[in-house]
Each structure stands twice: as structure tokens, then as C-alpha cells.
Design a protein around this motif. Structure first.
Motif, mmCIF file in Angstrom:
data_model
loop_
_atom_site.group_PDB
_atom_site.id
_atom_site.type_symbol
_atom_site.label_atom_id
_atom_site.label_comp_id
_atom_site.label_asym_id
_atom_site.label_seq_id
_atom_site.Cartn_x
_atom_site.Cartn_y
_atom_site.Cartn_z
ATOM 1 N N UNK A 56 57.748 36.487 -38.945
ATOM 2 C CA UNK A 56 58.391 37.032 -40.144
ATOM 3 C C UNK A 56 57.340 37.224 -41.229
ATOM 4 N N UNK A 57 56.981 38.443 -41.486
ATOM 5 C CA UNK A 57 55.875 38.763 -42.394
ATOM 6 C C UNK A 57 56.139 38.279 -43.815
ATOM 7 N N UNK A 88 45.791 31.091 -47.067
ATOM 8 C CA UNK A 88 45.154 32.311 -46.586
ATOM 9 C C UNK A 88 45.590 32.633 -45.168
ATOM 10 N N UNK A 89 45.755 31.601 -44.353
ATOM 11 C CA UNK A 89 46.199 31.808 -42.974
ATOM 12 C C UNK A 89 47.592 32.432 -42.936
ATOM 13 N N UNK A 94 51.044 37.308 -42.222
ATOM 14 C CA UNK A 94 51.902 38.376 -42.760
ATOM 15 C C UNK A 94 51.275 39.731 -42.440
ATOM 16 N N UNK A 95 49.957 39.826 -42.635
ATOM 17 C CA UNK A 95 49.228 41.061 -42.306
ATOM 18 C C UNK A 95 49.364 41.399 -40.827
ATOM 19 N N UNK A 96 49.222 40.412 -39.970
ATOM 20 C CA UNK A 96 49.311 40.666 -38.534
ATOM 21 C C UNK A 96 50.676 41.225 -38.139
ATOM 22 N N UNK A 97 51.715 40.768 -38.848
ATOM 23 C CA UNK A 97 53.066 41.225 -38.532
ATOM 24 C C UNK A 97 53.324 42.636 -39.048
ATOM 25 N N UNK A 98 52.800 42.946 -40.240
ATOM 26 C CA UNK A 98 52.983 44.279 -40.833
ATOM 27 C C UNK A 98 51.664 44.684 -41.488
ATOM 28 N N UNK A 102 50.908 44.833 -45.748
ATOM 29 C CA UNK A 102 50.341 43.636 -46.356
ATOM 30 C C UNK A 102 48.844 43.751 -46.627
ATOM 31 N N UNK A 103 48.143 44.619 -45.947
ATOM 32 C CA UNK A 103 46.746 44.849 -46.304
ATOM 33 C C UNK A 103 46.673 45.466 -47.695
ATOM 34 N N UNK A 104 47.499 46.464 -47.921
ATOM 35 C CA UNK A 104 47.523 47.095 -49.244
ATOM 36 C C UNK A 104 47.983 46.121 -50.312
ATOM 37 N N UNK A 105 48.960 45.299 -49.987
ATOM 38 C CA UNK A 105 49.459 44.329 -50.960
ATOM 39 C C UNK A 105 48.393 43.296 -51.297
#
Length: 294
Positions: A56-57, A88-89, A94-98, A102-105
Motif C-alpha cells: 500500500x503506497x 526513508x525505507x 511507497x515509490x516502489x508501489x507507485x 511518489x518519485x515526483x512527490x
């Protein structure tokens, strides 16, 4: 019998999703409330949400934002740092899921947070993206940020690029050197800062050229004074083989950056700078030069 099994599986899936959504929603409501220990209670809900759905991202991202050292038992000498790493993990998960969302966020929102722990957690997550995720997309977003018209984006991007450059100068330094040609002064300024923080000697020629541009005949070929001054500071942070370049500036009596170079060299304390510094101290100048004595 097969139809009954399929129906039962579907019901269990729906119930599971509903429970997960309920935990996530409850946690988000707690964050908005004025209840006592709301963040700690919200974190419990986010953790329950992840138990129901491990990828769940949003729950992972919110744990990164709101999970703090007080929720962990100290198990190392640097348990505050361990807590930042844990956050950070979660942001990385969250990034891995979406990935795209989440990279942009992380780049354009999370790094802007006033909480230093959250900034460091975002940095930790982005370092993980660099080594384990889509490096090309990350670098694209960071270059977009450092070219932004928003000073916060430029500052955050140079901060991250500087850290990445310490670990991988062969990739990051050429990117930053190319940014020294960008049309926006503030972008060039932040690229210089990042080169200094990366600390790679590979950046010395580009920084030296930028400094020397101050003597160009054409005004349009001269870099802005503030950027050239920051380039001197960057050489000081790099040290080592950057020292001779700083000495050249000190020995150039016509350079407007002499005092800046003198101050930088004085802090470095390299034996090679003693003679040029002593010579400079004998001269009269309309700018005060304070050299710290170690």
C-alpha cells in the motif's frame, strides 16, 4: 463447489481491502484531528493498513512522514539516524508501489518539508531510488527541479545531487558541469554548490574556467560575480588538487576574487598556501581579510 470457492475468495478479498482502507482512512483522520498523541495513534493504523496490504503506497508514504524516533526502541548508538533511515525505507516502498507518483512527490513536495528529519528521510529514499530504482527518471526529475523557477526546488535538487555526487561522481559531475551552461543564473549557481558538495576533483577544470571567465573581454562571456565567488568556495570544499587553482587567484592581483580565495585557503591550512598567504598579508587592501589562526 468450484463456484462456491471462487465466491468465498472474492468475499475475503473485498473484506480484506475494506479493512485496509478503513485503517488507512482512520489514520488520516487522526492526523487531521486535535486528539492527544494523534500521530502515534495514526501510525498504528498505517501499520495495520500495511499488514492488510504490504504494497500500500499511501500507507508506506505516510509512515515515512509521521513515523518518528519516539516510536522505536533505541537499539543502536545512532538510533535517531536509524529512525530516519526507517522512514526513508517506507518512502522508498511507497515509490516502489507507485513509481511515477511518489518519485515526483518526493522531489517536489517531501524535500520542501520544514522538518529536517523528513528532508533526510526523503534524501534516504532518493538514494535508494538511485541505487535500486529508475535512476534515469530520478536524474530527469532532479534536473527539472534544479532548472525550476522556484528557488526551493533548485535548492533541494542541488542538495540531493551533491549527496549523490559523493557516491557516484562519474555520473553526477558531468551532469552538473553541463548545467553550468544553463541560461538561468540561479540554476548555474546551484550547480556550482552541488559540485562543491560532491567534492570531486573532476569538477576542478570546469570551476576554474568559470572563475577565469571574469576576465573575458565580452560582458556576455563573463559569469555573474556571485556564481564565480561560489565557485571559489566550491574549490575550497574540494581541496586537494584544487589548491593550486586557488593559489593562482591569490597571486593574480587584479582578481576581484582574491580575498575570497585567501579566506578559503586559510581554512584549508595546506602547506603550499603559506607563502602566497604571507605575501597577501603584506599588501594593503580595501577589503578586510580575516585569517583564522589554528
Amino acid at each position: 463447489m468450484k463456484k462456491v470457492w471462487v465466491a468465498l475468495t472474492l468475499v475475503l478479498f473485498i473484506v480484506g481491502c475494506g479493512t485496509q482502507n478503513e485503517n488507512l482512512a482512520k489514520g488520516k483522520e487522526l492526523i487531521k484531528s486535535d486528539k492527544r498523541r494523534k500521530e502515534e495513534r495514526a501510525v498504528r493504523e498505517f501499520k495495520l493498513a500495511i499488514q492488510q496490504q504490504v504494497d500500500n503506497a499511501e500507507a508506506h508514504y505516510l509512515l515515512g512522514l509521521y513515523d518518528s524516533q519516539e516510536f522505536y526502541e533505541p537499539n543502536t548508538m545512532d538510533w535517531e539516524g536509524a529512525a530516519v533511515t526507517e522512514r526513508g525505507k517506507h518512502m522508498f516502498l511507497a515509490y516502489q508501489a507507485e513509481k511515477r507518483k511518489y518519485l515526483e512527490r518526493l522531489v517536489f513536495e517531501t524535500l520542501r518539508d520544514d522538518d529536517l528529519d523528513i528532508q533526510n528521510a526523503a534524501l534516504d529514499a532518493l538514494k535508494r531510488v538511485y541505487t535500486q530504482g529508475d535512476r534515469k527518471q530520478l536524474l530527469s526529475q532532479l534536473q527539472k527541479a534544479i532548472k525550476s523557477s522556484d528557488n526551493r526546488d533548485r535548492h533541494n535538487a542541488h542538495w540531493v545531487l551533491g549527496h549523490l555526487g559523493k557516491d557516484d561522481p562519474n555520473t553526477i559531475v558531468p551532469i552538473l558541469v553541463n548545467l553550468l551552461e544553463h541560461g538561468r543564473t540561479e540554476t548555474r549557481l546551484n550547480a556550482v554548490k552541488a559540485l562543491g558538495e560532491a567534492g570531486s576533483e573532476a569538477a576542478i577544470p570546469a570551476l576554474a574556467t568559470l572563475i577565469e571567465s571574469g576576465a573575458a573581454r565580452s560582458v556576455r562571456d563573463r559569469e555573474e560575480p556571485e556564481v564565480r565567488q561560489l565557485a571559489v568556495e566550491a574549490l575550497g570544499k574540494i581541496g586537494g588538487n584544487a589548491v593550486p587553482e586557488l593559489v593562482k587567484i591569490v597571486e593574480n592581483k587584479g582578481s576581484s576574487l582574491r580575498v575570497d580565495a585567501i579566506r578559503t585557503l586559510a581554512v584549508l591550512g595546506d602547506e603550499k598556501v603559506v607563502e602566497p598567504l604571507l605575501d597577501a598579508l603584506k599588501e594593503q587592501s580595501n577589503r578586510d581579510v580575516v585569517i583564522p589562526l589554528n
